[in-house]
Design a protein around this motif. Structure first.
Motif, PDB file in Angstrom:
ATOM      1  N   MET A 202       3.776  -7.260  -8.721  1.00 36.02           N
ATOM      2  CA  MET A 202       3.762  -6.345  -9.992  1.00 36.02           C
ATOM      3  C   MET A 202       3.619  -4.965  -9.681  1.00 36.02           C
ATOM      4  N   GLY A 203       3.245  -4.614  -8.372  1.00 37.19           N
ATOM      5  CA  GLY A 203       3.017  -3.171  -7.798  1.00 37.19           C
ATOM      6  C   GLY A 203       4.320  -2.659  -7.660  1.00 37.19           C
ATOM      7  N   GLY A 204       4.970  -3.336  -6.716  1.00 34.31           N
ATOM      8  CA  GLY A 204       6.183  -2.896  -6.146  1.00 34.31           C
ATOM      9  C   GLY A 204       6.315  -1.640  -5.505  1.00 34.31           C
ATOM     10  N   GLY A 205       5.193  -1.152  -4.599  1.00 37.20           N
ATOM     11  CA  GLY A 205       5.476   0.102  -3.928  1.00 37.20           C
ATOM     12  C   GLY A 205       4.992   0.079  -2.578  1.00 37.20           C
ATOM     13  N   THR A 206       4.869   1.499  -2.058  1.00 37.03           N
ATOM     14  CA  THR A 206       4.484   1.434  -0.592  1.00 37.03           C
ATOM     15  C   THR A 206       2.789   1.766  -0.607  1.00 37.03           C
ATOM     16  N   PRO A 207       2.338   1.106  -0.007  1.00 31.16           N
ATOM     17  CA  PRO A 207       0.676   1.361   0.240  1.00 31.16           C
ATOM     18  C   PRO A 207       0.527   2.590   0.553  1.00 31.16           C
ATOM     19  N   LEU A 208      -0.685   3.288   0.258  1.00 31.83           N
ATOM     20  CA  LEU A 208      -1.082   4.505   0.372  1.00 31.83           C
ATOM     21  C   LEU A 208      -1.527   4.579   1.789  1.00 31.83           C
ATOM     22  N   ASN A 209      -1.244   5.775   2.517  1.00 33.98           N
ATOM     23  CA  ASN A 209      -1.502   6.177   3.849  1.00 33.98           C
ATOM     24  C   ASN A 209      -3.065   6.606   3.788  1.00 33.98           C
ATOM     25  N   LYS A 210      -3.658   6.830   4.799  1.00 36.10           N
ATOM     26  CA  LYS A 210      -4.991   7.498   5.027  1.00 36.10           C
ATOM     27  C   LYS A 210      -5.207   8.534   4.319  1.00 36.10           C
ATOM     28  N   LEU A 211      -4.354   9.552   4.333  1.00 38.32           N
ATOM     29  CA  LEU A 211      -4.308  10.945   3.583  1.00 38.32           C
ATOM     30  C   LEU A 211      -4.237  11.021   2.094  1.00 38.32           C
ATOM     31  N   GLN A 212      -3.538   9.963   1.813  1.00 40.51           N
ATOM     32  CA  GLN A 212      -3.483   9.795   0.228  1.00 40.51           C
ATOM     33  C   GLN A 212      -4.617   8.965  -0.186  1.00 40.51           C
ATOM     34  N   GLN A 213      -5.203   8.137   0.613  1.00 39.83           N
ATOM     35  CA  GLN A 213      -6.401   7.316   0.380  1.00 39.83           C
ATOM     36  C   GLN A 213      -7.660   8.333   0.143  1.00 39.83           C
ATOM     37  N   LEU A 214      -7.761   9.327   0.806  1.00 37.92           N
ATOM     38  CA  LEU A 214      -8.605  10.422   0.888  1.00 37.92           C
ATOM     39  C   LEU A 214      -8.464  11.212  -0.251  1.00 37.92           C
ATOM     40  N   ARG A 215      -7.079  11.447  -0.658  1.00 40.59           N
ATOM     41  CA  ARG A 215      -6.918  12.260  -2.137  1.00 40.59           C
ATOM     42  C   ARG A 215      -7.017  11.225  -3.339  1.00 40.59           C
ATOM     43  N   LEU A 216      -6.778  10.137  -3.121  1.00 35.13           N
ATOM     44  CA  LEU A 216      -7.250   9.185  -4.203  1.00 35.13           C
ATOM     45  C   LEU A 216      -8.700   9.189  -4.481  1.00 35.13           C
TER      46      LEU A 216
END
Length: 159
Positions: A35-49
């Motif tokens: 149901m998500g169908g995307g590319t997992p977040l990398n470490k930098l994106q996780q920090l920004r999240l």
């Protein structure tokens, strides 16, 4: 085996590393799901999240915990309805790890957001759901959600 009585719902504590890791792990699990169908977040994106959620003035992040382990999450944002002239809550994400589905974790998260929304004097809770996500729709209908009248479409323009 974990039962629903073992699951606690808590507001995310952005000073707790377990909660922050849980947010990222849960979102990546959802992204990898069919149901998500995307590319997992990398470490930098996780920090920004986690920084973005922590600093967003209307973000509501609820975690479902089995002991200390985050196994479900609801992310919502408070908004304002011009039609009801009252605040409202929009659920952006509802995530439950696959091995914890069917135990009532999603229901507990939904009930918790309703309590918070009523406490804020909100006029409604909104959400969007994929037309092919029948399990989620079944949960939402059981909690008295219904399709808008008149029916609405969710449109977007990616920038």
């Amino acid at each position: 085996m974990t039962t629903i009585t073992d699951i606690e719902i808590e507001d995310c504590d952005f000073s707790n590393p377990e909660h922050l890791n849980g947010i990222c792990d849960l979102l990546n699990a959802y992204i990898r799901d069919q149901m998500g169908g995307g590319t997992p977040l990398n470490k930098l994106q996780q920090l920004r999240l986690v920084d973005g959620l922590n600093n967003h003035p209307t973000a509501i992040v609820l975690l479902a915990l089995a002991g200390e382990r985050p196994v479900g999450m609801l992310v919502a944002f408070e908004n304002f309805s011009t039609f009801t002239v009252r605040p409202m809550v929009n659920i952006h994400d509802l995530i439950v790890l696959p091995e914890f589905r069917g135990l009532g974790v999603g229901r507990k998260l939904m009930e918790a957001i309703e309590i918070r929304a009523r406490g804020k004097g909100c006029s409604r809770i909104t959400l969007e759901v994929r037309h092919d996500n029948v399990k989620a729709q079944t949960l939402y209908v059981s909690l008295d959600f219904q399709e808008a009248d008149p029916p609405m479409y969710y449109w977007r323009k990616n920038l």
